[in-house]
Design an enzyme around this catalytic site. Structure first.
Site, mmCIF file in Angstrom:
data_model
loop_
_atom_site.group_PDB
_atom_site.id
_atom_site.type_symbol
_atom_site.label_atom_id
_atom_site.label_comp_id
_atom_site.label_asym_id
_atom_site.label_seq_id
_atom_site.Cartn_x
_atom_site.Cartn_y
_atom_site.Cartn_z
ATOM 1 N N ASP A 193 37.384 40.731 42.547
ATOM 2 C CA ASP A 193 36.935 41.712 41.842
ATOM 3 C C ASP A 193 37.504 42.894 42.248
ATOM 4 O OD1 ASP A 193 35.608 40.289 40.004
ATOM 5 O OD2 ASP A 193 33.561 40.045 41.730
ATOM 6 N N ASP A 234 37.492 35.206 34.991
ATOM 7 C CA ASP A 234 37.609 36.767 34.832
ATOM 8 C C ASP A 234 38.582 36.856 36.062
ATOM 9 O OD1 ASP A 234 34.994 35.542 34.815
ATOM 10 O OD2 ASP A 234 33.887 37.284 35.111
HETATM 11 N N1 GLY Z 1 33.599 39.555 36.047
HETATM 12 C C1 GLY Z 1 32.140 39.055 35.804
HETATM 13 C C2 GLY Z 1 31.703 39.606 34.515
HETATM 14 O O1 GLY Z 1 32.541 39.175 33.200
HETATM 15 O O2 GLY Z 1 30.772 39.743 34.102
#
Ligand code: GLY
Length: 408
Positions: free
Chosen positions: A129, A190
């Site tokens: 992230d 993601d």
């Molecule tokens: N990256 C986490 C989500 O999309 O909730």
């Protein structure tokens, strides 16, 4: 007599030709009108109004000052600190507000919140992230200001993110903390989004190897993360030592076999971005395939349920964040189409999504200070279900700005 018949036939042909032109004109006019009926500036001004409300009603406590989400039926933001995975979206929203309005107050606020995230670039990577956090905040800050310090931070963050790359597997380890519980090296869909930081760094004075890491991650994901119909798994677990795929599972979706809406949106956006950065037609083709299944399965109003396979549809919650991510991605995808029909197709799908998002059904207006309602964060954990969430607002603003820049 023969002469008259010939003249009559010419007359009919000319008439048909004129009628054809008239129909074509009406068809184009209605189409252009349908698109231009969407007032991008009006929607961006609405966003500015909501952002101003959030800035004014600051309910944060000390370091926990980044607005993340507002629960269904609640009025006030829940705040998080810079370590939260969503911490880059609020400064990103402020940068977008500055980009549109040129209001220096937004620039000051955006810089203040971006600066809070700087330690992330220089600490050991917690997870993938980092890309969202730094690219959405400082990445946008650099794009708009060319501040040299931001560039240094972005380069450092890219190197930090790359430490999670496992060359045996060929992907970034998305969640180091889950290696034990999931049974190996894990990569989530993601993560595709965070390759953008690596591409950027490799082209802006950073290590050239970052480019190869990003390409390898995208290729490995393309190979292992999708079913035959191009719907994606949220998570793929690999053997950390041999690099072999162990399983495809879900974390935030309905089931291992389902198509989690936001995961598919990340894929559409991620592979479109990979084409932008590499010009490899394989990525362009793949972006269209993963977009294809998403568009095919959308409900009529173009806003997906949080998971396309939730058995309780149509009574399941929607996920506007997925719609906003997809709208932004499809606008970019449309610009890569050499075929005019395809270009128009993706653009019109994106505009239809944005039109629907921009209705009172989805805009927060007086309900709360966020920009949008009805996103779903983590349904299996019953967290942020049918809520306002900062990343929905971020990608909605991004999509509106993209549309504005396309001159529509
Ligand atoms: N990256 C986490 C989500 O999309 O909730």
């Amino acid at each position: 007599m023969l002469k008259k018949m010939k003249a009559d036939s010419y007359f009919i042909q000319i008439n048909n030709f004129v009628l054809g032109l008239l129909i074509l004109y009406l068809f184009c006019f209605t189409k252009i009108n349908a698109q231009s009926a969407f007032n991008v500036n009006k929607q961006l001004n609405y966003c500015i109004q909501q952002v101003n409300k959030t800035v004014a009603a600051n309910n944060s406590i000390g370091d926990i000052n980044i607005p993340r989400s507002i629960d269904n039926n609640a009025k006030v933001w829940k705040y998080v600190d810079y370590k939260d995975w969503t911490s880059g979206f609020w400064p990103g929203i402020l940068w977008y507000a500055y980009q549109f309005s040129h209001d220096n107050q937004f620039k000051i606020q955006a810089a203040k919140f971006s600066n809070e995230l700087i330690p992330l670039a220089y600490s050991p990577a917690y997870d993938h992230d980092l890309g969202f956090q730094i690219n959405c905040s400082i990445g946008n800050g650099f794009r708009l200001t060319q501040n040299k310090n931001y560039k240094k931070i972005l380069l450092a963050a890219a190197d930090t993110l790359a430490t999670l790359f496992n060359p045996k597997v060929g992907t970034i380890l998305s969640w180091p903390r889950e290696v034990q519980s999931l049974g190996g090296h894990n990569t989530i869909m993601d993560n595709m989004m965070n390759l953008e930081l690596l591409f950027w760094a490799s082209k802006n004075g950073g290590n050239k190897q970052l480019y190869n890491i990003a390409v390898k991650h995208a290729n490995t994901t393309m190979k292992n993360h999708f079913r035959k119909d191009f719907s994606g798994y949220h998570v793929v677990v690999y053997d950390s030592i041999t690099g072999k795929k162990i399983k495809g599972i879900t974390h935030q979706g309905y089931s291992d076999a389902s198509m989690w809406a936001r995961g598919q949106s990340w894929a559409i956006y991620g592979f479109t971005m990979c084409y932008r950065e590499t010009h490899n037609p394989v990525f362009l083709d793949f972006a269209q395939k993963v977009a294809g299944i998403y568009l095919k399965r959308l409900p009529k109003d173009m806003i997906p349920y949080w998971d396309f396979d939730d058995k309780s549809i149509p009574n399941a919650p929607k996920d506007v964040s997925a719609a906003a991510v997809t709208a932004s991605a499809l606008l970019e995808l449309s610009t890569f189409m050499t075929d005019k029909t395809k270009q128009e197709y993706y653009k019109s799908k994106a505009v239809s999504m944005l039109k629907e998002i921009s209705t009172p059904k989805y805009q927060s207006c007086e309900v709360n200070n966020a920009i949008l309602l009805h996103s779903t964060g983590h349904k299996p954990h019953n967290s942020e279900v049918d809520a306002s969430i900062n990343y929905a607002d971020f990608y909605y603003m991004e999509a509106l700005l993209r549309l504005k820049n396309m001159g529509l």
